[in-house]
Design an enzyme around this catalytic site. Sequence first.
Site, PDB file in Angstrom:
ATOM      1  N   CYS A  72       0.880  -1.176   0.000  1.00 20.82           N
ATOM      2  CA  CYS A  72       0.000   0.000   0.000  1.00 20.82           C
ATOM      3  C   CYS A  72       0.913   1.219   0.000  1.00 20.82           C
ATOM      4  CB  CYS A  72      -0.857  -0.043   1.258  1.00 20.82           C
ATOM      5  SG  CYS A  72      -1.874   1.421   1.503  1.00 20.82           S
ATOM      6  N   GLU A 151     -12.652  -1.154  -5.055  1.00 19.54           N
ATOM      7  CA  GLU A 151     -13.106  -2.003  -3.943  1.00 19.54           C
ATOM      8  C   GLU A 151     -14.467  -2.624  -4.259  1.00 19.54           C
ATOM      9  OE1 GLU A 151     -11.902  -2.965  -0.793  1.00 19.54           O
ATOM     10  OE2 GLU A 151      -9.979  -2.263  -1.545  1.00 19.54           O
ATOM     11  N   CYS A 183      -0.529   3.887  -6.493  1.00 23.13           N
ATOM     12  CA  CYS A 183      -1.512   3.300  -5.569  1.00 23.13           C
ATOM     13  C   CYS A 183      -1.721   1.874  -6.063  1.00 23.13           C
ATOM     14  CB  CYS A 183      -2.814   4.088  -5.627  1.00 23.13           C
ATOM     15  SG  CYS A 183      -4.179   3.253  -4.775  1.00 23.13           S
ATOM     16  N   HIS A 185      -4.068  -0.138  -5.859  1.00 22.86           N
ATOM     17  CA  HIS A 185      -5.371  -0.477  -6.447  1.00 22.86           C
ATOM     18  C   HIS A 185      -5.374  -0.263  -7.968  1.00 22.86           C
ATOM     19  CE1 HIS A 185      -6.945  -0.335  -2.325  1.00 22.86           C
ATOM     20  NE2 HIS A 185      -8.095  -0.797  -2.767  1.00 22.86           N
TER      21      HIS A 185
HETATM   22  N1  DGL Z   1      -3.823   0.670  -2.140  1.00 22.16           N
HETATM   23  C1  DGL Z   1      -3.582   1.898  -1.530  1.00 22.16           C
HETATM   24  C2  DGL Z   1      -2.328   2.586  -1.917  1.00 22.16           C
HETATM   25  O1  DGL Z   1      -1.493   1.978  -2.517  1.00 22.16           O
HETATM   26  C3  DGL Z   1      -4.519   2.488  -0.632  1.00 22.16           C
HETATM   27  C4  DGL Z   1      -5.545   3.376  -1.170  1.00 22.16           C
HETATM   28  C5  DGL Z   1      -6.464   3.847  -0.081  1.00 22.16           C
HETATM   29  O2  DGL Z   1      -6.853   3.026   0.752  1.00 22.16           O
HETATM   30  O3  DGL Z   1      -6.775   5.033  -0.068  1.00 22.16           O
HETATM   31  O4  DGL Z   1      -2.132   3.746  -1.624  1.00 22.16           O
END
Ligand code: DGL
Length: 284
Positions: A72, A151, A183, A185
């Site tokens: 993350c 998500e 990120c 995601h």
């Molecule tokens: N997967 C995340 C990242 O790499 C988190 C995003 C989030 O929860 O805001 O920053």
Amino acid sequence: MVSPIGIFDSGVGGLSVLRAIRALMPGEDLIYFGDQAHVPYGMRTIDQIRDFSEEITKHLLKQQAKMIVVACNTASAVALKYLRSRFPDVPFVGMEPAVKPAAETTRSRKVGVLATPATFQGELYASVVERFAKNVKLFPETCPGLVTQIEKGELDSQTTNAILNKALEPLLKEGIDTIVLGCTHYPFVIPQIKRIAGSRVRVIDPAPAIARRVSSLLDSNRLRNQSDRIGRMRFITSGDPVGMESALNKLLGINAAVDSIPWITNAEHNETSLLTKNDAISTS
Ligand code: DGL
């Protein structure tokens, strides 16, 4: 399970990193924790993200994790340094926006960086910019709402495409030729990003480089699993296990049961902690 590699994220984003680790080291056991009770992290305070990250790390270490991958960017930006000081004997691998490879290959010298507000505010990002982006202009973009869409499993919905269009159009007008995914995601919407940005724009997913880093750290710490069987994977969420099961199927094509480990709040001390199975037995 022999000692697994522990991997965590605010939600399903870290699965993009798990996928790369699995592809490179199929023999390793992996344990994944998605903190879906608290996703998105990007809007939370530094103290909250630090507390969640510490508690999840403790939980993964209780499951004998031999290494922790903070999959993350937001948690890495805010908590990685703290985790390293708090658990000095544990090898950690964290994320940082892949500005270096972008700066090395961009021709227009204009690079878009997609990440959360917390990632941009952290000192890790400032240090990456300072070290690698001297001759490059970076265009930071926070893509509000995109993490929540991913998500929900809405990778190609109208709303998701609208968020991406709104985020990318100004950057494309500026003449960026490279997009850094800051990120974890976001790799799940690479096809949608490419559709908007066109084939001449390079999109950098840092996950394969992170997997190589994990591999070399396993070797240097003599932690590699020597057996030649396929590694096992265990998935945990602090949120809804059924939701995570369907995300696993949709994002990775995996059918697996997900364990649920909820957070409990100690109102007296204003603290939250994870309710582990042992706690559940002893309190029932
Ligand atoms: N997967 C995340 C990242 O790499 C988190 C995003 C989030 O929860 O805001 O920053």
